[in-house]
Design a protein around this motif. Structure first.
Motif, PDB file in Angstrom:
ATOM      1  N   VAL A  61       0.868  -1.182   0.000  1.00  0.00           N
ATOM      2  CA  VAL A  61       0.000   0.000   0.000  1.00  0.00           C
ATOM      3  C   VAL A  61       0.900   1.227   0.000  1.00  0.00           C
ATOM      4  N   ASP A  62       0.384   2.302  -0.572  1.00  0.00           N
ATOM      5  CA  ASP A  62       1.133   3.559  -0.621  1.00  0.00           C
ATOM      6  C   ASP A  62       0.692   4.434   0.568  1.00  0.00           C
ATOM      7  N   LEU A  63       1.656   4.785   1.418  1.00  0.00           N
ATOM      8  CA  LEU A  63       1.314   5.560   2.621  1.00  0.00           C
ATOM      9  C   LEU A  63       0.770   6.942   2.279  1.00  0.00           C
ATOM     10  N   ARG A  64       1.211   7.509   1.146  1.00  0.00           N
ATOM     11  CA  ARG A  64       0.676   8.825   0.772  1.00  0.00           C
ATOM     12  C   ARG A  64      -0.805   8.702   0.407  1.00  0.00           C
ATOM     13  N   GLU A  65      -1.165   7.608  -0.260  1.00  0.00           N
ATOM     14  CA  GLU A  65      -2.590   7.369  -0.546  1.00  0.00           C
ATOM     15  C   GLU A  65      -3.346   7.102   0.756  1.00  0.00           C
ATOM     16  N   MET A  66      -2.702   6.395   1.676  1.00  0.00           N
ATOM     17  CA  MET A  66      -3.363   6.126   2.960  1.00  0.00           C
ATOM     18  C   MET A  66      -3.631   7.426   3.714  1.00  0.00           C
ATOM     19  N   LEU A  67      -2.699   8.371   3.589  1.00  0.00           N
ATOM     20  CA  LEU A  67      -2.893   9.674   4.237  1.00  0.00           C
ATOM     21  C   LEU A  67      -4.099  10.386   3.617  1.00  0.00           C
ATOM     22  N   ILE A 154      -1.419  17.827   0.236  1.00  0.00           N
ATOM     23  CA  ILE A 154      -0.599  16.631   0.508  1.00  0.00           C
ATOM     24  C   ILE A 154       0.464  16.475  -0.577  1.00  0.00           C
ATOM     25  N   LEU A 155       0.054  16.645  -1.848  1.00  0.00           N
ATOM     26  CA  LEU A 155       1.013  16.509  -2.958  1.00  0.00           C
ATOM     27  C   LEU A 155       2.143  17.533  -2.834  1.00  0.00           C
ATOM     28  N   LYS A 156       1.796  18.711  -2.316  1.00  0.00           N
ATOM     29  CA  LYS A 156       2.802  19.778  -2.182  1.00  0.00           C
ATOM     30  C   LYS A 156       3.870  19.410  -1.148  1.00  0.00           C
ATOM     31  N   GLU A 157       3.432  18.808  -0.059  1.00  0.00           N
ATOM     32  CA  GLU A 157       4.358  18.443   1.022  1.00  0.00           C
ATOM     33  C   GLU A 157       5.073  17.120   0.757  1.00  0.00           C
ATOM     34  N   ILE A 158       4.339  16.190   0.151  1.00  0.00           N
ATOM     35  CA  ILE A 158       4.867  14.829  -0.015  1.00  0.00           C
ATOM     36  C   ILE A 158       4.878  14.510  -1.511  1.00  0.00           C
ATOM     37  N   ALA A 159       6.045  14.689  -2.126  1.00  0.00           N
ATOM     38  CA  ALA A 159       6.123  14.675  -3.595  1.00  0.00           C
ATOM     39  C   ALA A 159       6.055  13.267  -4.186  1.00  0.00           C
ATOM     40  N   THR A 160       6.439  12.249  -3.419  1.00  0.00           N
ATOM     41  CA  THR A 160       6.521  10.900  -4.006  1.00  0.00           C
ATOM     42  C   THR A 160       5.738   9.895  -3.161  1.00  0.00           C
ATOM     43  N   PRO A 161       5.285   8.806  -3.790  1.00  0.00           N
ATOM     44  CA  PRO A 161       4.595   7.764  -3.016  1.00  0.00           C
ATOM     45  C   PRO A 161       5.560   7.017  -2.098  1.00  0.00           C
ATOM     46  N   GLU A 167       0.649  -6.066   4.892  1.00  0.00           N
ATOM     47  CA  GLU A 167       0.566  -6.848   6.135  1.00  0.00           C
ATOM     48  C   GLU A 167       1.315  -6.186   7.301  1.00  0.00           C
ATOM     49  N   SER A 168       2.158  -5.171   6.995  1.00  0.00           N
ATOM     50  CA  SER A 168       2.877  -4.499   8.083  1.00  0.00           C
ATOM     51  C   SER A 168       2.059  -3.353   8.698  1.00  0.00           C
ATOM     52  N   VAL A 169       0.880  -3.090   8.107  1.00  0.00           N
ATOM     53  CA  VAL A 169       0.112  -1.884   8.484  1.00  0.00           C
ATOM     54  C   VAL A 169      -1.009  -2.208   9.474  1.00  0.00           C
ATOM     55  N   THR A 170      -1.150  -1.364  10.483  1.00  0.00           N
ATOM     56  CA  THR A 170      -2.336  -1.396  11.355  1.00  0.00           C
ATOM     57  C   THR A 170      -2.924   0.010  11.387  1.00  0.00           C
ATOM     58  N   VAL A 194      -7.592   9.353  12.662  1.00  0.00           N
ATOM     59  CA  VAL A 194      -7.099   8.144  11.990  1.00  0.00           C
ATOM     60  C   VAL A 194      -5.585   8.103  12.160  1.00  0.00           C
ATOM     61  N   CYS A 195      -5.081   6.898  12.406  1.00  0.00           N
ATOM     62  CA  CYS A 195      -3.639   6.710  12.535  1.00  0.00           C
ATOM     63  C   CYS A 195      -3.232   5.481  11.743  1.00  0.00           C
ATOM     64  N   VAL A 196      -2.082   5.554  11.098  1.00  0.00           N
ATOM     65  CA  VAL A 196      -1.524   4.383  10.425  1.00  0.00           C
ATOM     66  C   VAL A 196      -0.191   4.047  11.077  1.00  0.00           C
ATOM     67  N   ALA A 197      -0.095   2.801  11.546  1.00  0.00           N
ATOM     68  CA  ALA A 197       1.168   2.331  12.130  1.00  0.00           C
ATOM     69  C   ALA A 197       1.777   1.297  11.192  1.00  0.00           C
ATOM     70  N   VAL A 198       3.099   1.320  11.061  1.00  0.00           N
ATOM     71  CA  VAL A 198       3.796   0.310  10.249  1.00  0.00           C
ATOM     72  C   VAL A 198       4.712  -0.463  11.193  1.00  0.00           C
ATOM     73  N   ASN A 199       4.533  -1.772  11.251  1.00  0.00           N
ATOM     74  CA  ASN A 199       5.236  -2.619  12.219  1.00  0.00           C
ATOM     75  C   ASN A 199       5.112  -2.055  13.642  1.00  0.00           C
ATOM     76  N   GLY A 200       3.948  -1.544  13.960  1.00  0.00           N
ATOM     77  CA  GLY A 200       3.683  -1.043  15.312  1.00  0.00           C
ATOM     78  C   GLY A 200       4.119   0.395  15.563  1.00  0.00           C
ATOM     79  N   LYS A 201       4.857   0.992  14.622  1.00  0.00           N
ATOM     80  CA  LYS A 201       5.330   2.377  14.818  1.00  0.00           C
ATOM     81  C   LYS A 201       4.356   3.351  14.168  1.00  0.00           C
ATOM     82  N   PRO A 202       3.957   4.398  14.894  1.00  0.00           N
ATOM     83  CA  PRO A 202       3.005   5.344  14.305  1.00  0.00           C
ATOM     84  C   PRO A 202       3.681   6.159  13.204  1.00  0.00           C
TER      85      PRO A 202
END
Ligand SMILES: Nc1ncnc2c1ncn2[C@@H]1O[C@H](COP(=O)(O)O)[C@@H](OP(=O)(O)O)[C@H]1O
Ligand SMILES: [Mg+2]
Length: 359
Positions: A61-67, A154-161, A167-170, A194-202
């Protein structure tokens, strides 16, 4: 057969057919992708050309899309929260008692916001684990398709996916933070998160205030639409604490920082994290530290933790341990949130929870 006098070239017919197939494929690929995600959910498709953002085999999954979807979910959930409050028909009930014996309240605002937020995220990302505060009724499914647009800010701040294994995402959803205050019509404290954690890290967090339509978001190491204030008072901090699940927090704060310290009782963990930041919303009080001493759930704190972390701040237990956002729903060790301060020095100053009778 061709009309009289016109001869069809076999090559021309083949090119024409190929072009036709290409157009049909393009038109239907989005539609089919949407259907696959709905089958994953067991829900009924409602049409539209948008589809899931993750492949059906787990994949990435792309975290920028998740945001982008997290911001949309927080806003849509917030619309439900506002609509129910304005109708004045809250259908308030108690889910039970907290460990300290307070009513654990729930309203139609919580339930309807939860449904919107959950299904928006689940339709877009069918393969990620989503933990929400309220029960999701499988017989009351809704399919909300994301149009796959990433907002300009979001695109302005985060230029790339940024791809990560699904399976690492909660994902942690709080559909209505400060429910107690919501029932008292204290609207400024209410947020959706909403929060996205990857391997338990926010790694990314969204806190939205439905009644002032303010949204803060941040992604660790990538960008944010909110920042820290220019200065904080470390010596005699203004400390924001719970007004409805306070436990011994006032005593702990005064004992640690002295009687000159100002205590600000407030509702909602989202509101209290925003109190530490540079937030333009007029109804937002400002504080230097956020301390909580009773048990608390991970959907209450994960978004704030991610935002603070992205801005260089910290949220830990009172003994300075990082919080892992997988597994169990709650944490026992209290909470200390700070930014632009020596967090470890603050931890050393605080008494342990054993001494305060909370463990
Ligand atoms: N001791 C406790 N047990 C369970 N939930 C708690 C808690 N202390 C705080 N919370 C939850 O954490 C959020 C912030 O609490 P507070 O406003 O007291 O600071 C609220 O979330 P919800 O409103 O989403 O239920 C509240 O219910
Ligand atoms: Mg909450």
């Amino acid at each position: 057969m061709a009309p009289m006098g016109i001869r069809l070239s076999p090559l021309g017919v083949a090119v024409f057919c190929l072009l036709g197939l290409g157009v049909l494929y393009h038109l239907y690929s989005g539609f089919l992708a949407g259907r696959f995600s709905l089958f994953g959910l067991g829900g009924e498709p409602s049409g539209g050309a948008a589809g899931p953002a993750a492949s059906a085999d787990g994949g990435t999954v792309d975290l920028r899309e998740m945001l982008a979807v997290s911001v949309l979910a927080a806003v849509r959930g917030g619309d439900e929260v506002r609509r129910v409050r304005e109708s004045n028909v809250l259908h308030e009930k108690s889910k039970g008692k907290t460990r300290e014996g307070a009513d654990d309240k729930m309203t139609s605002g919580d339930v309807l916001s939860n449904r919107k937020m959950f299904y928006l995220l689940k339709t877009a990302f069918p393969n990620v684990q989503i933990n929400t505060e309220e029960h999701v009724d499988a017989t009351d499914q809704e399919v909300i398709l994301w149009d796959r647009k990433i907002p300009e800010d979001i695109l302005k701040e985060i230029a790339t996916p940024q791809e990560v294994p699904a399976e690492s995402v909660t994902v942690w959803i709080d559909p209505l933070d400060a429910t107690q205050e919501y029932t008292e019509d204290l609207r400024k404290y209410v947020t959706t998160m909403v929060c996205v954690a990857v391997n338990g890290k926010p790694v990314l967090g969204v806190i939205h205030k439905p009644f002032s339509e303010y949204t803060a978001w941040a992604m660790v190491d990538r960008g944010s639409n909110v920042k820290a204030r220019a200065s904080y008072n470390e010596k005699t901090p203004r400390i924001v604490v719970s007004r409805s699940h306070s436990g011994m927090v006032k005593q702990v704060a005064l004992q640690t920082f002295g009687n000159q310290t100002t205590i600000i009782p407030a509702g909602g963990a989202g509101y209290k994290v925003l109190a530490l930041l540079d937030v333009p919303d007029k109804s937002q009080e400002k504080a230097d530290l956020y301390i909580h001493v009773t048990y608390i759930k991970k959907w209450d704190i994960c978004a704030g933790n991610a935002i603070l972390k992205a801005l260089g701040g910290h949220m830990t237990t009172l003994s300075g341990e990082e919080i892992s956002y997988t597994g169990s729903d709650g944490i026992e060790g209290g909470l200390l949130a700070s930014i632009r301060m020596n967090h470890q020095a603050l931890v050393r100053k605080l008494p342990s929870l054993e001494k305060t009778g909370h463990k």
